[in-house]
Scaffold this active site. Structure first.
Site, PDB file in Angstrom:
ATOM      1  N   ASP A   8       0.856  -1.189   0.000  1.00  0.00           N
ATOM      2  CA  ASP A   8       0.000   0.000   0.000  1.00  0.00           C
ATOM      3  C   ASP A   8       0.892   1.239   0.000  1.00  0.00           C
ATOM      4  O   ASP A   8       2.114   1.149  -0.219  1.00  0.00           O
ATOM      5  CB  ASP A   8      -1.028  -0.041   1.148  1.00  0.00           C
ATOM      6  N   HIS A   9       0.305   2.397   0.276  1.00  0.00           N
ATOM      7  CA  HIS A   9       1.063   3.643   0.212  1.00  0.00           C
ATOM      8  C   HIS A   9       2.214   3.700   1.213  1.00  0.00           C
ATOM      9  O   HIS A   9       3.106   4.544   1.071  1.00  0.00           O
ATOM     10  CB  HIS A   9       0.119   4.840   0.433  1.00  0.00           C
ATOM     11  N   CYS A  70       2.848  -3.311   4.268  1.00  0.00           N
ATOM     12  CA  CYS A  70       1.962  -2.208   4.652  1.00  0.00           C
ATOM     13  C   CYS A  70       2.642  -1.530   5.835  1.00  0.00           C
ATOM     14  O   CYS A  70       3.851  -1.691   6.027  1.00  0.00           O
ATOM     15  CB  CYS A  70       0.537  -2.675   4.940  1.00  0.00           C
ATOM     16  N   GLY A  71       1.913  -0.768   6.613  1.00  0.00           N
ATOM     17  CA  GLY A  71       2.560  -0.071   7.715  1.00  0.00           C
ATOM     18  C   GLY A  71       3.181  -1.023   8.713  1.00  0.00           C
ATOM     19  O   GLY A  71       4.304  -0.830   9.182  1.00  0.00           O
ATOM     20  N   THR A  72       2.445  -2.064   9.039  1.00  0.00           N
ATOM     21  CA  THR A  72       2.900  -3.033  10.040  1.00  0.00           C
ATOM     22  C   THR A  72       3.103  -4.448   9.497  1.00  0.00           C
ATOM     23  O   THR A  72       3.713  -5.278  10.168  1.00  0.00           O
ATOM     24  CB  THR A  72       1.840  -3.155  11.147  1.00  0.00           C
ATOM     25  N   GLY A  73       2.522  -4.739   8.345  1.00  0.00           N
ATOM     26  CA  GLY A  73       2.480  -6.119   7.832  1.00  0.00           C
ATOM     27  C   GLY A  73       1.265  -6.874   8.344  1.00  0.00           C
ATOM     28  O   GLY A  73       1.009  -8.010   7.923  1.00  0.00           O
ATOM     29  N   HIS A 103       8.511 -24.366   9.341  1.00  0.00           N
ATOM     30  CA  HIS A 103       7.425 -25.038  10.064  1.00  0.00           C
ATOM     31  C   HIS A 103       6.068 -24.873   9.384  1.00  0.00           C
ATOM     32  O   HIS A 103       5.261 -25.806   9.401  1.00  0.00           O
ATOM     33  CB  HIS A 103       7.296 -24.474  11.487  1.00  0.00           C
ATOM     34  N   ASN A 104       5.789 -23.684   8.863  1.00  0.00           N
ATOM     35  CA  ASN A 104       4.435 -23.353   8.392  1.00  0.00           C
ATOM     36  C   ASN A 104       4.282 -23.418   6.877  1.00  0.00           C
ATOM     37  O   ASN A 104       3.169 -23.243   6.370  1.00  0.00           O
ATOM     38  CB  ASN A 104       4.030 -21.952   8.872  1.00  0.00           C
ATOM     39  N   ARG A 114       6.651   0.632   8.894  1.00  0.00           N
ATOM     40  CA  ARG A 114       6.757   1.491  10.073  1.00  0.00           C
ATOM     41  C   ARG A 114       7.384   0.798  11.268  1.00  0.00           C
ATOM     42  O   ARG A 114       7.524   1.391  12.331  1.00  0.00           O
ATOM     43  CB  ARG A 114       5.366   2.027  10.437  1.00  0.00           C
ATOM     44  N   HIS A 139       4.994 -31.313  10.745  1.00  0.00           N
ATOM     45  CA  HIS A 139       4.712 -30.020  10.115  1.00  0.00           C
ATOM     46  C   HIS A 139       3.768 -30.198   8.923  1.00  0.00           C
ATOM     47  O   HIS A 139       2.849 -29.400   8.715  1.00  0.00           O
ATOM     48  CB  HIS A 139       6.014 -29.348   9.692  1.00  0.00           C
TER      49      HIS A 139
HETATM   50  C1  RB5 Z   1      -2.231   2.551   6.361  1.00  0.00           C
HETATM   51  O1  RB5 Z   1      -2.147   3.787   6.946  1.00  0.00           O
HETATM   52  C2  RB5 Z   1      -2.000   1.452   7.387  1.00  0.00           C
HETATM   53  O2  RB5 Z   1      -3.126   1.313   8.169  1.00  0.00           O
HETATM   54  C3  RB5 Z   1      -1.654   0.173   6.702  1.00  0.00           C
HETATM   55  O3  RB5 Z   1      -0.477   0.345   5.946  1.00  0.00           O
HETATM   56  C4  RB5 Z   1      -1.356  -1.041   7.575  1.00  0.00           C
HETATM   57  O4  RB5 Z   1      -0.455  -0.731   8.571  1.00  0.00           O
HETATM   58  C5  RB5 Z   1      -2.506  -1.768   8.089  1.00  0.00           C
HETATM   59  O5  RB5 Z   1      -2.361  -2.833   8.686  1.00  0.00           O
END
Ligand code: RB5
Length: 147
Positions: A8-9, A70-73, A103-104, A114, A139
């Site tokens: 994403d962005h 994404c921001g956190t995955g 394993h998975n 982030r 497994h």
């Molecule tokens: C987008 O701002 C953020 O919410 C997205 O990248 C992600 O972290 C969501 O899980």
């Protein structure tokens, strides 16, 4: 391998270097064929749409593996796991990436802009793309139970 890569962005967040193009370039530099599932710039885009694009390609066998950012995955991982045959793993350490494969038999790596440096992301990709599934009986049995 054919690797579907999507972000994403968050993949175009300042400061540079932008993660998304760096991930694509890195996967290609490892000799893999990249299937670029976007996005291509900083405009806001909903992470489920990008995750769906990557997961669909893995489900259909068009891609052998996927890499999602994404921001956190976390968000992309939640979405990707709704697809049959997709085992998406949100990883924050190289050991998590190794065990996700060993394993998975995870087939989609989910990472966060982030929460990880770019170098950490590239390291996780290296581990994820080079670690085989253990094929150990226990497994295999557990992965089979997930459908
Ligand atoms: C987008 O701002 C953020 O919410 C997205 O990248 C992600 O972290 C969501 O899980």
């Amino acid at each position: 391998m054919k690797i579907a890569v999507g972000s994403d962005h968050a993949g175009f967040e300042e400061p540079k270097p932008f993660y998304k193009p760096a991930l694509v370039a890195h996967v290609a530099s490892l000799g893999h064929e990249v299937i670029d599932c976007g996005t291509d710039g900083p405009a806001s885009i909903d992470y489920p749409d990008i995750a769906a694009s990557v997961a669909q390609k893995v489900q259909d066998g068009e891609a052998d593996r996927g890499v999602l950012l994404c921001g956190t995955g976390i968000g992309v991982g939640i979405m990707a796991n709704r697809y049959k045959g997709v085992r998406a793993a949100t990883c924050a350490t190289a050991e998590m990436a190794r065990l996700a494969r060993d394993h998975n038999d995870a087939n989609v790596l989910c990472i966060g802009r982030r929460v990880l440096s770019l170098d950490e992301c590239l390291r996780l990709i290296d581990v994820f793309l080079t670690t085989p599934f253990s094929n150990g009986e226990r497994h295999q049995r557990r992965v089979a139970k997930m459908g």
